[in-house]
Design a protein around this motif. Structure first.
Motif, PDB file in Angstrom:
ATOM      1  N   ASN A 199       0.865  -1.175   0.000  1.00  0.00           N
ATOM      2  CA  ASN A 199       0.000   0.000   0.000  1.00  0.00           C
ATOM      3  C   ASN A 199       0.903   1.226   0.000  1.00  0.00           C
ATOM      4  N   LYS A 200       1.035   1.813  -1.200  1.00  0.00           N
ATOM      5  CA  LYS A 200       1.965   2.929  -1.397  1.00  0.00           C
ATOM      6  C   LYS A 200       1.602   4.132  -0.517  1.00  0.00           C
ATOM      7  N   GLU A 201       0.316   4.420  -0.424  1.00  0.00           N
ATOM      8  CA  GLU A 201      -0.139   5.589   0.345  1.00  0.00           C
ATOM      9  C   GLU A 201       0.154   5.419   1.834  1.00  0.00           C
ATOM     10  N   LYS A 202      -0.063   4.216   2.322  1.00  0.00           N
ATOM     11  CA  LYS A 202       0.182   3.954   3.753  1.00  0.00           C
ATOM     12  C   LYS A 202       1.649   3.647   4.031  1.00  0.00           C
ATOM     13  N   ARG A 203       2.465   3.534   2.961  1.00  0.00           N
ATOM     14  CA  ARG A 203       3.878   3.141   3.094  1.00  0.00           C
ATOM     15  C   ARG A 203       3.982   1.836   3.885  1.00  0.00           C
TER      16      ARG A 203
END
Lengths: 192, 52
Positions: free
Chosen positions: A4-8
């Motif tokens: 999950n790129k946004e949540k790193r």
């Protein structure tokens, strides 16, 4: 594996290797005393690359001697030893002299943990450009995938490093920030 | 990589370097298309053998 790129955040459902278990044991002690980020080859291995390693590299934030002493004592109590010296004053001195120190399980120098303070601004930035890898057994903080690729492919550049970068590129092909890769590439190409 | 219907085949490299690169891509594809439990079980054979 879910990224999950946004949540790193990467969720991993792997069967832990003996190396993963060792890393979690070490990091669970380390993180009580100091902020850290795992860098270099172990990241590719954690994310599936089919190779072993003799060390796990990580940055820790600069800490006082008193905090380092507490960390050292807890590592020692839990069966780890420093391969460079038994004197905490010397460990502190090495770190402050921009040298890396190594810890391993007592009497077992391989695999070991290579620890250093960040030297350059680009190293410091790793502390704000990280991903948390979540496994059932615990969490690890690793440098961003883009940063990992750039250091491996454009700075370290050995065959092994290029293969490590390629593994991450192939796994996360559609989720990488290629503008970030190009920006970091220009910076590392100017490192002397 | 050669894709024949659903099965993916490893392309032999012209030299050792290319062969290794081809295998890295082949294995990465395996990791992407199989469960973490599956690929990690195989990966652990290499890693755990180093630690015994």
């Amino acid at each position: 594996m879910e990224y999950n790129k946004e949540k790193r955040e990467i969720k991993l459902y792997k069967k832990l290797s003996e190396l993963d278990k060792l890393v979690l044991d070490f990091i669970n002690i380390l993180k009580k005393h100091v902020d850290y980020v795992i860098i270099s080859g172990y990241i590719s291995i954690l994310l599936g690359r089919s190779r072993a390693t003799e060390d796990v590299d990580l940055f820790i934030k600069r800490i006082s001697f008193e905090k380092l002493l507490k960390l050292y004592e807890e590592l020692k109590t839990n069966g780890f030893e420093c391969l460079n010296t038994e004197k905490p004053e010397e460990i502190f001195s090495y770190l402050n002299s921009r040298l890396a120190i190594r810890f391993s399980r007592k009497g077992k120098p391989i695999p070991n943990f290579e620890i250093k303070f960040p030297k350059r601004i680009i190293d410091e930035e790793t502390f704000s450009d990280f991903i948390i890898v979540k496994m059932q057994e615990g969490e690890l903080k690793i440098s961003s995938l883009e940063r990992q690729i750039v250091f491996k492919r454009y700075y370290l550049k050995s065959d092994k490093d290029i293969e490590d970068a390629l593994h991450i590129e192939e796994i996360f092909k559609n989720k990488l920030d290629y503008n970030k890769i190009n920006k970091l590439k220009r910076i590392v190409e100017n490192i002397k | 990589m050669k894709i024949n219907k659903e099965k993916i085949f490893l392309e032999p490299g012209k030299d050792n370097k290319e062969d290794r690169i081809n295998f890295v891509k082949f294995w990465a594809n395996y990791v992407k298309t199989h469960s973490d439990e599956d690929w990690s079980e195989q990966q652990n054979i290499i890693i755990n053998s180093q630690m015994q």
